[in-house]
Design a protein around this motif. Structure first.
Motif, PDB file in Angstrom:
ATOM      1  N   ARG A   1     -31.817   3.427  14.787  1.00 51.35           N
ATOM      2  CA  ARG A   1     -32.211   4.642  14.325  1.00 51.35           C
ATOM      3  C   ARG A   1     -32.715   5.195  15.747  1.00 51.35           C
ATOM      4  O   ARG A   1     -32.527   6.182  15.734  1.00 51.35           O
ATOM      5  N   LEU A   2     -33.074   4.559  16.712  1.00 48.81           N
ATOM      6  CA  LEU A   2     -33.717   4.957  17.881  1.00 48.81           C
ATOM      7  C   LEU A   2     -33.554   4.380  19.184  1.00 48.81           C
ATOM      8  O   LEU A   2     -33.560   5.282  20.861  1.00 48.81           O
ATOM      9  N   ASN A   3     -32.261   4.213  18.862  1.00 49.69           N
ATOM     10  CA  ASN A   3     -31.746   3.870  20.234  1.00 49.69           C
ATOM     11  C   ASN A   3     -30.672   4.862  20.419  1.00 49.69           C
ATOM     12  O   ASN A   3     -30.206   5.645  19.653  1.00 49.69           O
ATOM     13  N   PRO A   4     -31.527   4.831  21.791  1.00 51.66           N
ATOM     14  CA  PRO A   4     -30.458   5.810  22.487  1.00 51.66           C
ATOM     15  C   PRO A   4     -29.282   6.099  23.366  1.00 51.66           C
ATOM     16  O   PRO A   4     -28.373   6.873  22.925  1.00 51.66           O
ATOM     17  N   SER A   5     -28.542   4.324  22.395  1.00 50.00           N
ATOM     18  CA  SER A   5     -26.811   4.775  22.690  1.00 50.00           C
ATOM     19  C   SER A   5     -26.863   4.657  21.667  1.00 50.00           C
ATOM     20  O   SER A   5     -25.042   5.098  21.029  1.00 50.00           O
ATOM     21  N   ASN A   6     -26.845   5.349  21.137  1.00 49.38           N
ATOM     22  CA  ASN A   6     -26.635   5.513  19.493  1.00 49.38           C
ATOM     23  C   ASN A   6     -27.074   6.924  18.537  1.00 49.38           C
ATOM     24  O   ASN A   6     -26.542   7.845  18.027  1.00 49.38           O
ATOM     25  N   GLY A   7     -26.737   7.486  20.332  1.00 48.67           N
ATOM     26  CA  GLY A   7     -27.123   9.390  19.951  1.00 48.67           C
ATOM     27  C   GLY A   7     -26.245  10.353  20.878  1.00 48.67           C
ATOM     28  O   GLY A   7     -25.662   9.586  22.282  1.00 48.67           O
ATOM     29  N   LEU A   8     -25.766  11.366  20.528  1.00 45.50           N
ATOM     30  CA  LEU A   8     -24.788  12.584  21.832  1.00 45.50           C
ATOM     31  C   LEU A   8     -25.832  13.798  21.473  1.00 45.50           C
ATOM     32  O   LEU A   8     -26.253  14.040  20.180  1.00 45.50           O
ATOM     33  N   CYS A   9     -25.975  14.219  22.643  1.00 47.01           N
ATOM     34  CA  CYS A   9     -26.422  15.380  22.566  1.00 47.01           C
ATOM     35  C   CYS A   9     -24.944  16.849  22.139  1.00 47.01           C
ATOM     36  O   CYS A   9     -24.298  16.229  23.250  1.00 47.01           O
ATOM     37  N   LEU A  10     -25.472  17.476  21.291  1.00 44.82           N
ATOM     38  CA  LEU A  10     -24.533  18.332  20.489  1.00 44.82           C
ATOM     39  C   LEU A  10     -25.181  19.993  20.169  1.00 44.82           C
ATOM     40  O   LEU A  10     -26.300  19.539  19.919  1.00 44.82           O
ATOM     41  N   SER A  11     -23.844  20.685  20.112  1.00 43.88           N
ATOM     42  CA  SER A  11     -25.159  21.630  20.074  1.00 43.88           C
ATOM     43  C   SER A  11     -24.565  21.723  18.026  1.00 43.88           C
ATOM     44  O   SER A  11     -24.285  20.679  17.480  1.00 43.88           O
ATOM     45  N   ALA A  12     -25.458  22.588  17.519  1.00 45.33           N
ATOM     46  CA  ALA A  12     -25.860  22.059  16.451  1.00 45.33           C
ATOM     47  C   ALA A  12     -23.986  22.226  15.461  1.00 45.33           C
ATOM     48  O   ALA A  12     -24.117  21.771  14.527  1.00 45.33           O
ATOM     49  N   ILE A  13     -23.251  23.286  16.169  1.00 42.15           N
ATOM     50  CA  ILE A  13     -21.961  23.534  15.341  1.00 42.15           C
ATOM     51  C   ILE A  13     -21.279  21.932  15.222  1.00 42.15           C
ATOM     52  O   ILE A  13     -20.422  21.271  14.485  1.00 42.15           O
ATOM     53  N   HIS A  14     -21.254  21.378  16.818  1.00 49.57           N
ATOM     54  CA  HIS A  14     -20.208  20.391  17.518  1.00 49.57           C
ATOM     55  C   HIS A  14     -21.433  19.009  16.901  1.00 49.57           C
ATOM     56  O   HIS A  14     -20.202  18.429  15.936  1.00 49.57           O
ATOM     57  N   ASP A  15     -22.629  19.392  15.990  1.00 51.70           N
ATOM     58  CA  ASP A  15     -23.140  17.846  15.855  1.00 51.70           C
ATOM     59  C   ASP A  15     -22.604  18.439  14.301  1.00 51.70           C
ATOM     60  O   ASP A  15     -22.427  16.712  13.553  1.00 51.70           O
ATOM     61  N   ARG A  16     -23.235  19.186  13.705  1.00 51.41           N
ATOM     62  CA  ARG A  16     -22.154  19.327  12.022  1.00 51.41           C
ATOM     63  C   ARG A  16     -20.824  18.999  11.836  1.00 51.41           C
ATOM     64  O   ARG A  16     -20.766  18.162  11.197  1.00 51.41           O
ATOM     65  N   ALA A  17     -20.491  19.516  12.959  1.00 51.58           N
ATOM     66  CA  ALA A  17     -18.594  18.346  12.200  1.00 51.58           C
ATOM     67  C   ALA A  17     -18.718  17.231  12.920  1.00 51.58           C
ATOM     68  O   ALA A  17     -17.784  16.352  12.516  1.00 51.58           O
ATOM     69  N   PHE A  18     -19.389  16.811  13.741  1.00 51.48           N
ATOM     70  CA  PHE A  18     -19.055  15.464  13.932  1.00 51.48           C
ATOM     71  C   PHE A  18     -19.889  14.023  12.694  1.00 51.48           C
ATOM     72  O   PHE A  18     -19.157  13.555  12.195  1.00 51.48           O
ATOM     73  N   ASP A  19     -21.018  14.799  12.337  1.00 49.72           N
ATOM     74  CA  ASP A  19     -20.985  14.700  10.610  1.00 49.72           C
ATOM     75  C   ASP A  19     -20.638  14.656  10.175  1.00 49.72           C
ATOM     76  O   ASP A  19     -20.032  13.705   9.118  1.00 49.72           O
ATOM     77  N   LYS A  20     -19.176  15.877   9.927  1.00 53.23           N
ATOM     78  CA  LYS A  20     -18.443  15.621   8.779  1.00 53.23           C
ATOM     79  C   LYS A  20     -17.525  14.689   8.778  1.00 53.23           C
ATOM     80  O   LYS A  20     -16.259  14.783   8.462  1.00 53.23           O
TER      81      LYS A  20
END
Length: 260
Positions: A178-197
């Motif tokens: 959950r807190l592993n930075p290698s499990n993270g990407l810095c995304l804009s809100a719209i790209h985050d939503r698209a990635f999540d979906k």
């Protein structure tokens, strides 16, 4: 903490905790956060900055680019590095609470406007649970955003109020990362939503894949936001490169083109 020639485990732990949260290029003895940490652990700011650069020599995302930190990581540095990677949640919370104890100040975990919440109306137990949750969220956000230099790795957007520390494997599905930075990407809100979906994903070489569902829409706005990214590489972080096993999980479990 008393000053001594040898670093104590708690001192190294706090140095690593801060290393995760400030941009690599700002690890400098004049950095305000480094100066503040140095005061409370009884070290000079130069010593803290040097310790953080020693820690950097253990980070593959740093060394693969030819940067080597200072290259004098100790056995204790390696131990703390391994402990964080073994249990990010426990060490992140433990380190933040230790910082608050040393600073003797009101917890600052609500300073980030993206992680703010008034806890006055909650019971002590509920308040502590919420505070712990916010500590975790703020650590992950700072670690991810600072690693990507405060820019969306796909679009280059640098407005912090529109940036998300996006999980590759969702928070709810992988407690250990959950807190592993290698499990993270810095995304804009719209790209985050698209990635999540599952409308976009990444290859193991960090090139962007756009779903056929976007390509077939013939939507000018969607085309402008997403199609130009297809096949391009993301801007990789200074630290904590995205885990390719987690990217593989995302492609096979969330990306829509692989679920049809």
């Amino acid at each position: 903490m008393a000053n001594s020639k040898l670093w104590l485990r708690e001192q190294v732990q706090l140095a690593f905790h801060l290393y995760c949260q400030i941009p690599f290029g700002k690890i400098d003895s004049r950095n305000k956060e480094i100066i503040e940490l140095a005061k409370v652990i009884g070290r000079t700011s130069s010593a803290v900055a040097m310790k953080m650069l020693n820690i950097a020599s253990l980070d593959p995302a740093i060394t693969i680019t030819g940067r080597v930190g200072l290259g004098n990581a100790s056995a204790l540095d390696r131990e703390v590095w391994a402990d964080f990677h073994e249990d990010w949640e426990r060490l992140a919370v433990e380190s933040q609470l230790l910082r608050q104890q040393l600073y003797k100040e009101i917890p600052t975990v609500f300073e980030d406007e993206n992680c703010s919440l008034n806890t006055e109306d909650f019971t002590g137990e509920a308040r502590q649970a919420i505070t712990t949750q916010r500590i975790k969220q703020q650590f992950f956000r700072r670690a991810v955003l600072s690693g990507y230099r405060g820019r969306c790795c796909m679009s280059g957007l640098s407005e912090s109020r529109l940036l998300i520390a996006s999980h590759i494997v969702p928070w709810s599905l992988d407690k250990s990362n959950r807190l592993n930075p290698s499990n993270g990407l810095c995304l804009s809100a719209i790209h985050d939503r698209a990635f999540d979906k599952g409308l976009i994903t990444l290859n193991d070489d960090f090139t962007i894949i756009i779903s056929e569902q976007i390509k077939k829409r013939n939507d000018p706005f969607m085309d402008a936001i997403f199609l130009s990214l297809d096949g391009k590489k993301i801007e990789c972080p200074d630290r904590f490169t995205p885990d390719v096993a987690m990217l593989d999980w995302h492609r096979n479990n969330l990306f829509l083109d692989n679920r049809q």
